[in-house]
Design a protein around this motif. Structure first.
Motif, short mmCIF file in Angstrom:
data_model
loop_
_atom_site.label_atom_id
_atom_site.label_comp_id
_atom_site.label_asym_id
_atom_site.label_seq_id
_atom_site.Cartn_x
_atom_site.Cartn_y
_atom_site.Cartn_z
N LYS A 95 -4.74 16.88 -17.48
CA LYS A 95 -5.07 15.94 -18.55
C LYS A 95 -5.54 14.62 -17.96
O LYS A 95 -5.03 14.16 -16.94
N ILE A 96 -6.53 14.03 -18.65
CA ILE A 96 -7.09 12.75 -18.23
C ILE A 96 -6.03 11.65 -18.34
O ILE A 96 -5.27 11.59 -19.32
N VAL A 97 -5.98 10.78 -17.35
CA VAL A 97 -5.10 9.62 -17.37
C VAL A 97 -5.96 8.37 -17.24
O VAL A 97 -6.65 8.18 -16.24
N GLU A 98 -5.94 7.54 -18.27
CA GLU A 98 -6.67 6.28 -18.28
C GLU A 98 -5.70 5.12 -18.26
O GLU A 98 -4.47 5.32 -18.24
N ASN A 99 -6.25 3.91 -18.32
CA ASN A 99 -5.41 2.72 -18.26
C ASN A 99 -4.39 2.69 -19.40
O ASN A 99 -3.25 2.27 -19.21
N LEU A 100 -4.78 3.14 -20.60
CA LEU A 100 -3.85 3.11 -21.74
C LEU A 100 -2.65 4.02 -21.50
O LEU A 100 -1.53 3.72 -21.93
N HIS A 101 -2.86 5.14 -20.80
CA HIS A 101 -1.74 6.02 -20.48
C HIS A 101 -0.82 5.36 -19.45
O HIS A 101 0.41 5.54 -19.50
N VAL A 102 -1.40 4.61 -18.55
CA VAL A 102 -0.59 3.91 -17.54
C VAL A 102 0.25 2.82 -18.20
O VAL A 102 1.41 2.61 -17.83
N GLU A 103 -0.32 2.12 -19.19
CA GLU A 103 0.46 1.11 -19.92
C GLU A 103 1.66 1.75 -20.61
O GLU A 103 2.77 1.20 -20.57
N THR A 104 1.45 2.90 -21.24
CA THR A 104 2.55 3.61 -21.90
C THR A 104 3.59 4.06 -20.88
O THR A 104 4.80 3.93 -21.11
N ALA A 105 3.13 4.58 -19.76
CA ALA A 105 4.04 5.04 -18.71
C ALA A 105 4.86 3.88 -18.14
O ALA A 105 6.07 4.01 -17.89
N THR A 106 4.22 2.74 -17.97
CA THR A 106 4.92 1.56 -17.43
C THR A 106 6.00 1.09 -18.39
O THR A 106 7.11 0.74 -17.98
N ARG A 107 5.69 1.07 -19.71
CA ARG A 107 6.69 0.68 -20.70
C ARG A 107 7.86 1.66 -20.71
O ARG A 107 9.01 1.24 -20.87
N LEU A 108 7.57 2.93 -20.54
CA LEU A 108 8.64 3.93 -20.54
C LEU A 108 9.58 3.72 -19.36
O LEU A 108 10.81 3.78 -19.51
N LEU A 109 9.03 3.45 -18.19
CA LEU A 109 9.86 3.20 -17.02
C LEU A 109 10.68 1.92 -17.18
O LEU A 109 11.84 1.85 -16.78
N ALA A 110 10.07 0.89 -17.79
CA ALA A 110 10.80 -0.35 -18.04
C ALA A 110 11.95 -0.11 -19.01
O ALA A 110 13.04 -0.68 -18.86
N LYS A 111 11.73 0.73 -20.02
CA LYS A 111 12.78 1.05 -20.97
C LYS A 111 13.92 1.77 -20.27
O LYS A 111 15.10 1.48 -20.52
N ALA A 112 13.60 2.70 -19.38
CA ALA A 112 14.63 3.42 -18.65
C ALA A 112 15.45 2.47 -17.78
O ALA A 112 16.68 2.58 -17.70
N ASP A 113 14.78 1.51 -17.15
CA ASP A 113 15.49 0.54 -16.32
C ASP A 113 16.41 -0.33 -17.19
O ASP A 113 17.55 -0.64 -16.78
N ALA A 114 15.92 -0.72 -18.38
CA ALA A 114 16.73 -1.53 -19.27
C ALA A 114 17.97 -0.78 -19.74
O ALA A 114 19.07 -1.34 -19.86
N ILE A 115 17.82 0.51 -20.01
CA ILE A 115 18.95 1.34 -20.43
C ILE A 115 19.99 1.45 -19.32
O ILE A 115 21.20 1.35 -19.55
N LYS A 116 19.53 1.60 -18.08
CA LYS A 116 20.45 1.66 -16.95
C LYS A 116 21.24 0.38 -16.82
O LYS A 116 22.45 0.39 -16.57
N LEU A 117 20.57 -0.75 -16.98
CA LEU A 117 21.24 -2.04 -16.88
C LEU A 117 22.27 -2.19 -17.99
O LEU A 117 23.39 -2.65 -17.77
N LEU A 118 21.89 -1.79 -19.20
CA LEU A 118 22.80 -1.91 -20.33
C LEU A 118 24.02 -1.03 -20.15
O LEU A 118 25.18 -1.44 -20.37
N GLU A 119 23.80 0.21 -19.73
CA GLU A 119 24.92 1.14 -19.54
C GLU A 119 25.79 0.72 -18.36
O GLU A 119 27.02 0.90 -18.40
N GLY A 120 25.17 0.13 -17.35
CA GLY A 120 25.96 -0.37 -16.23
C GLY A 120 26.82 -1.54 -16.61
O GLY A 120 27.95 -1.70 -16.16
N ALA A 121 26.29 -2.38 -17.52
CA ALA A 121 27.04 -3.55 -17.96
C ALA A 121 28.20 -3.14 -18.86
O ALA A 121 29.22 -3.83 -18.92
#
Length: 283
Positions: A257-283
């Motif tokens: 499947k084609i990956v363009e800049n818009l897909h990268v933006e979505t992927a970046t937000r997803l990874l940021a969300k995962a990091d935020a969840i880890k921080l919250l659960e760790g706290a």
């Protein structure tokens, strides 16, 4: 704009009149708590609940959980005192019920202290039709879908009848960068039904689910949190796109499947969300 540092997978209603529930909420793995002074509190308990909740929020550390207070409406005998009290307490947000026009939001926004923001219950036909204006009002941070009240006003049965209302509210919220959480699932012992409705809300684009019982938290957190498969794909999309750029290409291909800049933006937000969840659960 929406704050990716704060997940909203699970948003649990807690009665403001129940000391035991207020205490237990400190240890629940929820992303946000709606401390409810409206529907969950009987008329003869309203004043006592207001005082109890104010004292509790001043004295209690709820950690990284978002503290949202749902006050009674301004057309009730308790609404004015609720606002006066919690403007002073300054929780993370004040949630207004049955919001239909921007005047009440503007009035509250002018009185707020500190970093407290405004959330709106989207639960009446007029409120849904005015969603775009409400989302653009000052100090607005989030919408909460009030599907029970909305179904009552519409005279409708079933989730399908509310899809237009859900989508209009979500569109308005996203246009202004607001958080938008789905309505409650009433059958709190029906885990399969809850999971199905969470998956539908997630796929529509909601940030999370409002919940009426702690037993629903695990399902909401699992459904609205990114899976390992999604995170793996996100990482590979970012890596492939970066390599494509280095090679002078504008797009990459991952799993056919084609990956363009818009897909990268979505992927970046997803990874940021995962990091935020880890921080919250760790706290």
């Amino acid at each position: 704009m929406q704050n990716v540092a704060q997940p909203y997978r699970s948003v649990l209603y807690i009665p403001g009149s129940k000391p035991r529930a207020l205490e237990k909420a400190q240890s629940l793995p929820v992303d946000a708590i709606i401390f409810d002074l409206e529907d969950a509190v009987s008329p003869d308990e309203k004043a006592t609940a207001r005082a109890l909740l104010a004292e509790t929020l001043r004295a209690t550390d709820y950690g990284p959980r978002k503290r949202i207070v749902r006050v009674n409406g301004g057309d009730t005998e308790w609404g004015a005192a609720d606002l006066e009290t919690f403007i002073d307490v300054a929780p993370d947000a004040i949630l207004l019920p049955k919001v239909e026009d921007t005047a009440v939001i503007a009035d509250l926004a002018a009185r707020l202290k500190g970093e407290t923001t405004i959330w709106a219950m989207m639960e009446t036909p007029r409120g849904i039709l005015n969603a775009a204006a409400l989302a653009a009002a000052p100090k607005m941070e989030g919408f909460v879908m009030g599907t029970n009240d909305l179904a009552k006003d519409l005279g409708s049965r079933g989730r399908r009848a509310m899809l237009t209302s859900l989508q209009l509210s979500l569109l308005a919220a996203r246009a202004e960068g607001l958080i938008c959480v789905d309505g409650v699932y009433n059958a709190f012992k029906d885990e399969d039904g809850l999971r199905m409705e969470c998956e539908e809300g997630r796929d529509m684009g909601f940030d999370g689910k409002t919940l009426i019982h702690p037993a629903q938290v695990a399902v909401a957190n699992a459904v609205f949190g990114p899976s390992e498969e999604e995170l793996d794909l996100a990482r590979r999309q970012i890596a492939a796109y970066e390599q494509a750029k280095a090679d002078g290409q504008g797009v990459a291909v991952v799993d056919g499947k084609i990956v363009e800049n818009l897909h990268v933006e979505t992927a970046t937000r997803l990874l940021a969300k995962a990091d935020a969840i880890k921080l919250l659960e760790g706290a």
